[in-house]
Design an enzyme around this catalytic site. Structure first.
Site, PDB file in Angstrom:
ATOM      1  N   HIS A  66       0.837  -1.201   0.000  1.00 29.95           N
ATOM      2  CA  HIS A  66       0.000   0.000   0.000  1.00 29.95           C
ATOM      3  C   HIS A  66       0.871   1.250   0.000  1.00 29.95           C
ATOM      4  CE1 HIS A  66       0.558   0.811   4.412  1.00 29.95           C
ATOM      5  NE2 HIS A  66       0.600  -0.500   4.497  1.00 29.95           N
ATOM      6  N   ASP A  68      -0.592   4.288   0.777  1.00 26.13           N
ATOM      7  CA  ASP A  68      -1.133   5.239   1.748  1.00 26.13           C
ATOM      8  C   ASP A  68      -0.438   5.076   3.091  1.00 26.13           C
ATOM      9  OD1 ASP A  68      -2.497   2.702   1.873  1.00 26.13           O
ATOM     10  OD2 ASP A  68      -3.976   3.599   3.212  1.00 26.13           O
ATOM     11  N   ASP A  99       6.482   1.558   6.880  1.00 22.50           N
ATOM     12  CA  ASP A  99       5.115   1.071   6.643  1.00 22.50           C
ATOM     13  C   ASP A  99       4.425   1.896   5.565  1.00 22.50           C
ATOM     14  OD1 ASP A  99       2.719  -0.245   6.906  1.00 22.50           O
ATOM     15  OD2 ASP A  99       2.148   0.726   8.780  1.00 22.50           O
ATOM     16  N   GLU A 133      -5.207   0.890   2.543  1.00 21.14           N
ATOM     17  CA  GLU A 133      -4.926  -0.121   3.560  1.00 21.14           C
ATOM     18  C   GLU A 133      -5.027   0.463   4.961  1.00 21.14           C
ATOM     19  OE1 GLU A 133      -2.875  -2.875   6.256  1.00 21.14           O
ATOM     20  OE2 GLU A 133      -2.384  -0.763   5.884  1.00 21.14           O
ATOM     21  N   GLU A 134      -4.573   1.695   5.131  1.00 17.74           N
ATOM     22  CA  GLU A 134      -4.602   2.338   6.445  1.00 17.74           C
ATOM     23  C   GLU A 134      -5.970   2.935   6.765  1.00 17.74           C
ATOM     24  OE1 GLU A 134      -2.338   1.807   8.360  1.00 17.74           O
ATOM     25  OE2 GLU A 134      -0.358   1.843   7.433  1.00 17.74           O
ATOM     26  N   GLU A 162       4.332  -5.935   4.475  1.00 11.91           N
ATOM     27  CA  GLU A 162       4.106  -5.344   5.796  1.00 11.91           C
ATOM     28  C   GLU A 162       5.347  -5.514   6.681  1.00 11.91           C
ATOM     29  OE1 GLU A 162       1.822  -3.491   6.926  1.00 11.91           O
ATOM     30  OE2 GLU A 162       0.276  -3.697   5.389  1.00 11.91           O
ATOM     31  N   HIS A 348       3.858   3.977  12.466  1.00 10.73           N
ATOM     32  CA  HIS A 348       2.778   4.848  12.951  1.00 10.73           C
ATOM     33  C   HIS A 348       3.251   5.817  14.036  1.00 10.73           C
ATOM     34  CE1 HIS A 348      -0.862   2.264  11.466  1.00 10.73           C
ATOM     35  NE2 HIS A 348       0.168   2.190  10.634  1.00 10.73           N
TER      36      HIS A 348
END
Length: 375
Positions: A66, A68, A99, A133-134, A162, A348
């Site tokens: 992903h 995003d 990520d 995805e997020e 991931e 994150h």
């Protein structure tokens, strides 16, 4: 600077906070087209997705990821701007470095090198890239998979980038994930004055024994691949804000992370039985985020283990821990699905980063897996 780092930095510079791809997929598609991939942009709602494939024969190996990212948070707390990638103390800093724009860069460079060395490789290689995805994960990978299944495309192996590693790239690979079942529970009472509790019905007091029982249930014992199912309350809301009012309604959000020893239906039934037995007036809105899935040892797991052992000199550990991933949408098609990516310690977080040399190593591992499966 390595090609992998250069591409990772280009991707990080694009502030692709979910669901905005911000041009990342166009950059990826341009690189892949030069390597002989046929690009198929797929936009569903406000979400950009990319399906890019080289070749038409089976078996089909797919890299999934992903573009995003989550919001950066307070930018003044970052040591450098979150979308201005910098290398400091041998680490690449920037939102998405771990990520998972670093993984995507490693995938693309691995493919470019593999195709250059093996232009007539067996089977096909594809990329499934989403920008959802997020976020809600409604118009992303799941929609692409529906599209592919409808026209008969069959994925044999899928490697999701991931961030799976703990201390060193490849020390942990995820060969499955637990299921995730969410509940929004509303328990009804009767509002009243705290000085006259006999004229009211406090839903917090009524619910407390049931919630304690739910928190203490042994839902299952897990198995050799999965830990036991867990129940967690994430939010509780009640009251008017006044200290002298008994609330009339209690709202609770909870989550069950479940193994293959339990099912969606069995968990719902057990929760309902407990709430009903405690005499509660309630309603629940259920949301299944994903079923548990497991890829047993086989071609893909063996290739990943061999590559990690050969390149990093370590033995990898199979794990199903952690949250959900888009692998939950791909595994039901029958594909072998594995998650292998960089260290996840800073994902994150403020000052998200990845060790620069680890991205190069990850790309080499990806390339070795391709070599084992498609030559």
């Amino acid at each position: 600077m390595s090609e992998t780092l250069e591409l990772a930095k280009e991707l990080i510079r694009r502030p692709s906070v979910t669901p905005d791809d911000c041009g990342c997929q166009e950059l990826i598609a341009d690189r892949l087209e030069k390597a002989g991939f046929k690009n198929e942009p797929l936009r569903f709602g406000v979400v950009d997705n990319l399906w890019a494939r080289r070749g038409s024969a089976a078996p089909l190996f797919v890299f999934a990821g992903h573009t995003d990212v989550v919001p950066p948070g307070p930018e003044e707390q970052w040591d450098s701007a979150p979308f201005d990638p910098v290398i400091r103390d041998n680490y690449l800093f920037g939102r998405g470095s771990a990520d998972m724009k670093g993984s995507i860069a490693a995938m693309v460079i691995a493919c470019e090198r593999f195709v250059a060395a093996h232009p007539d490789h067996k089977g096909s290689i594809a990329f499934l890239i989403t920008s959802d995805e997020e976020g809600p994960a409604i118009d992303g990978t799941v929609r692409v998979i529906d599209h592919l299944v409808a026209r008969g495309d069959t994925i044999d192996w899928c490697l999701v980038g991931e961030p799976s590693s703990i201390n060193q790239t490849g020390d942990i690979i995820k060969n499955g994930r637990r299921g995730s079942l969410n509940g929004k529970l509303r328990i009804q009472g009767h509002q009243g004055h705290v000085a006259y509790p006999h004229l009211a019905d406090n839903p917090i007091h009524r619910a407390a024994p049931a919630l304690a029982e739910l928190a203490g249930v042994e839902w299952d014992a897990g198995n050799e691949y999965f830990p036991p199912t867990t129940f967690q309350i994430s939010n509780i809301v009640a009251g008017t804000g006044a200290e002298n009012v008994i609330p009339g309604v209690l709202d609770i959000q909870f989550n069950l992370r479940f193994s293959t020893e339990s099912s969606e239906d069995s968990l719902k039934s057990q929760v309902n039985e407990i709430l009903t037995r405690h005499g509660l007036e309630y309603e629940i809105d259920w949301k299944l985020s994903g079923q548990p899935f497991l890829t047993p040892e086989g071609d893909l797991v063996d290739a990943a283990r061999h590559a990690i052992r050969s390149i990093s000199g370590i033995e990898t550990e199979l794990s199903t821990s952690g949250g959900t991933s888009d692998g939950r949408f791909i595994a039901p098609t029958g594909a072998q699905v594995l998650e292998l990516g960089p260290i996840n310690a800073t994902i994150h977080k403020i000052n998200e980063c990845v060790k620069a040399e680890e991205l190069d190593r990850l790309s080499t591992i990806y390339g070795d897996i391709l070599t084992q499966l498609l030559t």
